[in-house]
Design a protein around this motif. Structure first.
Motif, short mmCIF file in Angstrom:
data_model
loop_
_atom_site.label_atom_id
_atom_site.label_comp_id
_atom_site.label_asym_id
_atom_site.label_seq_id
_atom_site.Cartn_x
_atom_site.Cartn_y
_atom_site.Cartn_z
N LEU A 268 0.83 -1.20 0.00
CA LEU A 268 0.00 0.00 0.00
C LEU A 268 0.87 1.26 0.00
CD1 LEU A 268 -2.73 1.47 0.25
CD2 LEU A 268 -2.57 1.16 2.73
N ASN A 269 1.90 1.25 0.85
CA ASN A 269 2.80 2.41 0.91
C ASN A 269 3.46 2.66 -0.44
OD1 ASN A 269 2.16 2.65 3.58
ND2 ASN A 269 4.07 1.80 4.36
N GLY A 270 3.86 1.57 -1.11
CA GLY A 270 4.48 1.70 -2.43
C GLY A 270 3.52 2.30 -3.44
N ALA A 271 2.25 1.85 -3.40
CA ALA A 271 1.23 2.37 -4.33
C ALA A 271 0.96 3.85 -4.07
CB ALA A 271 -0.06 1.55 -4.20
N LEU A 272 0.92 4.24 -2.79
CA LEU A 272 0.68 5.65 -2.44
C LEU A 272 1.84 6.54 -2.88
CD1 LEU A 272 -1.00 5.26 1.06
CD2 LEU A 272 -2.07 6.08 -1.04
N GLU A 273 3.06 6.05 -2.70
CA GLU A 273 4.23 6.83 -3.15
C GLU A 273 4.17 7.06 -4.66
OE1 GLU A 273 6.23 8.39 -1.33
OE2 GLU A 273 5.98 7.43 0.63
N LEU A 274 3.69 6.04 -5.40
CA LEU A 274 3.56 6.17 -6.85
C LEU A 274 2.51 7.24 -7.20
CD1 LEU A 274 4.13 5.16 -9.75
CD2 LEU A 274 2.38 3.41 -9.39
N LEU A 275 1.37 7.21 -6.50
CA LEU A 275 0.32 8.21 -6.75
C LEU A 275 0.79 9.62 -6.40
CD1 LEU A 275 -2.80 6.24 -5.46
CD2 LEU A 275 -2.43 7.03 -7.80
N ILE A 276 1.56 9.75 -5.32
CA ILE A 276 2.10 11.05 -4.93
C ILE A 276 3.05 11.57 -6.01
CG2 ILE A 276 3.70 12.17 -3.29
CD1 ILE A 276 2.35 10.39 -1.10
N GLN A 277 3.86 10.68 -6.57
CA GLN A 277 4.79 11.07 -7.64
C GLN A 277 4.03 11.50 -8.89
OE1 GLN A 277 8.06 11.44 -7.44
NE2 GLN A 277 8.17 12.08 -9.58
N LEU A 278 2.95 10.77 -9.25
CA LEU A 278 2.13 11.13 -10.42
C LEU A 278 1.45 12.48 -10.21
CD1 LEU A 278 0.48 7.67 -11.22
CD2 LEU A 278 2.25 8.83 -12.56
N ARG A 279 1.00 12.72 -8.96
CA ARG A 279 0.36 14.01 -8.65
C ARG A 279 1.36 15.16 -8.75
NH1 ARG A 279 -0.38 16.50 -3.52
NH2 ARG A 279 -2.06 18.05 -3.53
N LYS A 280 2.59 14.89 -8.29
CA LYS A 280 3.65 15.90 -8.35
C LYS A 280 3.95 16.27 -9.81
CE LYS A 280 8.48 16.58 -6.91
NZ LYS A 280 9.66 15.90 -6.33
N GLU A 281 4.00 15.23 -10.69
CA GLU A 281 4.26 15.47 -12.12
C GLU A 281 3.11 16.25 -12.75
OE1 GLU A 281 5.05 11.66 -13.84
OE2 GLU A 281 6.86 11.36 -12.62
N ALA A 282 1.86 15.91 -12.33
CA ALA A 282 0.69 16.61 -12.87
C ALA A 282 0.73 18.10 -12.50
CB ALA A 282 -0.59 15.97 -12.34
N ARG A 283 1.11 18.36 -11.26
CA ARG A 283 1.19 19.76 -10.80
C ARG A 283 2.29 20.50 -11.55
NH1 ARG A 283 1.23 19.65 -4.36
NH2 ARG A 283 0.87 21.89 -4.55
N ALA A 284 3.43 19.82 -11.79
CA ALA A 284 4.54 20.45 -12.52
C ALA A 284 4.12 20.80 -13.94
CB ALA A 284 5.75 19.52 -12.53
#
Length: 496
Positions: free
Chosen positions: A446-462
């Protein structure tokens, strides 16, 4: 190297003699065990699961001792009539008719369900799992032998076992403790339509009426085998005319197992089984389980908690631990309160097992590890007494905490032996699974999946894709996962 079974003497309760006997297999180092499997016309019920779990524990213990075990458990996919005797409709054919599907579709559906449920409860598969329909030829051959020996008769295309004739030279009723004279006295007068000479006679082969879907050719015409005959054919084919252990539920003792003994003795003149073992019934809130009365629960409902009898769901490991807390020959009452208590005990045991690797050895040992270990074996050697074994495992829990806090000492050699023994009794023999370890593994995923979503969100914001960024945050929030943006990056918290 000396096998463990040479050091441990098992005493088991034999239903045939009504007492405990020292276990001596027919062939040293080898055990043949047959257990009556399910009739696959509906979802397997909890009482059946208890029986299969009990024999899984016995299978595991025999293997642990170093025996080479051939464990045969059949699938009844024909011949079991709706009233558990010789009248009525085939249970599988009836289900097929009601659902307007092929009988073998019914068999496939519920065989898969049976396997899935037992797998969830961590039951090992048997060595061989034969089906009744796969052994029609063997059953016909046994009928021929019984007819040749004068213990059966043909009537209108059906073949019946002659119980009174058999009882002249053998003892029908020796397993269940019933006297044939009493059975005859308690039987209603046969109706004029009955083909049997006597009410106690049972079918070896039934003539198939024109509407009967499941049918096979035989020397006596198209028909299907008697329910009792199937187990005689399959057990003797894979384990020999005489074998060590035959198991099943208490409800099968009469007439099913009684008829199995009679069929074997009538066909080959040999008493087929040395030790008959019977698991007792499961009640629900102090009353017999019954679908018609609504006092019933299926295994899948335990996992989800989707039952009026439960306040929450329980893991299969907790349910298995609950079953192991009662001796297999005693009545076990299933209730929400009992499962909640078992869950507490299970968690306490698993927490202690989780501490094993952190224990530190010392120069000497201040606790009697050898005595404790033998007490565990003594429990299992005494007719597979799992509740006494569990009591000994909670003694081990105390040892673990004493060693951990330094109030007890243990040498390197004893510590290794202790670790191996605890794990062997908990996991290999009782068949429990550490769901806490599985939960930790799932947390990592679960932690790994959340870290992936956080990274995707960061890229979307960039990329100034704020719609996607907000959607990720909002959808996670609905699931109880709160994202928090800070100078060091984005963190998350999970609410219960």
């Amino acid at each position: 190297m000396t096998a463990l079974y040479q050091k441990q003497n098992i005493s088991l309760y034999n239903s045939l003699s009504g007492k405990k006997e020292t276990f001596q297999p027919l062939l040293e180092g080898n055990v043949g065990m047959y257990v009556c499997g399910p009739t696959v016309y509906s979802n397997v019920h909890l009482g059946n699961v208890r029986t299969f779990m009990s024999f899984d524990m016995i299978f595991r213990y025999l293997k642990h001792l170093g025996y080479k075990v051939r464990y045969v458990r059949n699938i009844t996919d024909a011949g079991h009539l709706t009233d558990d005797a010789d009248e009525g409709e085939d249970k599988i054919a009836k289900k097929a008719r009601l659902e307007q599907i092929e009988p073998m579709e019914v068999v496939q559906q519920y065989t898969i369900d049976f396997h899935n449920i037992l797998q969830k409860f961590n039951c090992l598969p048997p060595s061989i799992e034969p089906t009744a329909t796969g052994h029609i030829i063997e059953q016909i051959e046994i009928i021929k032998e019984i007819l040749d020996n004068g213990y059966a008769y043909i009537e209108n295309g059906s073949v019946y076992f002659d119980v009174i004739k058999f009882n002249e030279t053998h003892e029908y009723g020796k397993l269940s403790g019933r006297q044939l004279e009493d059975m005859i006295a308690n039987t209603r007068e046969l109706t004029a339509q009955s083909e049997k000479k006597n009410a106690q006679d049972f079918a070896l082969w039934k003539k198939a009426e024109p509407q009967h879907i499941m049918r096979w050719p035989s020397p006596w015409g198209d028909g299907f085998p008697g329910w009792h005959l199937e187990c005689t054919a399959m057990s003797t084919k894979y384990l020999g005319e005489q074998f060590d252990i035959h198991g099943g539920g208490m409800d099968l003792k009469f007439p099913h197992h009684e008829c199995e003994i009679a069929q074997s003795e009538a066909s080959n003149g040999k008493n087929p089984v040395n030790y008959w073992l019977h698991a007792n019934m499961l009640t629900l809130n102090g009353k017999k389980m019954s679908k018609s009365d609504g006092n019933n629960i299926f295994p899948a409902q335990i996992f989800t908690g989707d039952s009026p009898f439960l306040t929450k769901g329980f893991s299969p490991a907790v349910a298995r631990f609950f079953v192991m807390q009662a001796h297999y020959r005693s009545v076990l009452d299933f209730s929400n309160e009992a499962l909640l208590a078992s869950e507490k005990g299970f968690n306490r045991l698993m927490e202690a097992v989780g501490l094993l690797d952190s224990l530190k050895a010392s120069a000497s040992t201040s606790i009697d590890i050898a005595g404790w270990k033998q007490a565990c074996y003594d429990a299992m050697n005494d007719d597979f007494n799992s509740p006494i074994l569990i009591a000994q495992l909670f003694e081990a829990v105390k040892f673990i905490h004493h060693i951990k806090d330094g109030s007890a000492k243990i040498s390197e050699t004893d510590l290794e032996d202790f670790k191996q023994s605890v794990r062997a009794f908990v996991f290999d023999i009782l068949g429990l699974e550490d769901v806490t370890a599985a939960a930790e593994a799932n947390t990592d995923k679960l932690n790994g999946a959340l870290e992936l979503l956080i990274q995707l969100r960061k890229e979307a914001r960039a990329n100034k894709d704020f719609a996607t960024s907000d959607q990720i945050r909002d959808e996670l929030q609905k699931l109880g996962i709160q994202l928090k943006d800070g100078r060091e990056g984005t963190t998350f918290t999970i609410s219960g």
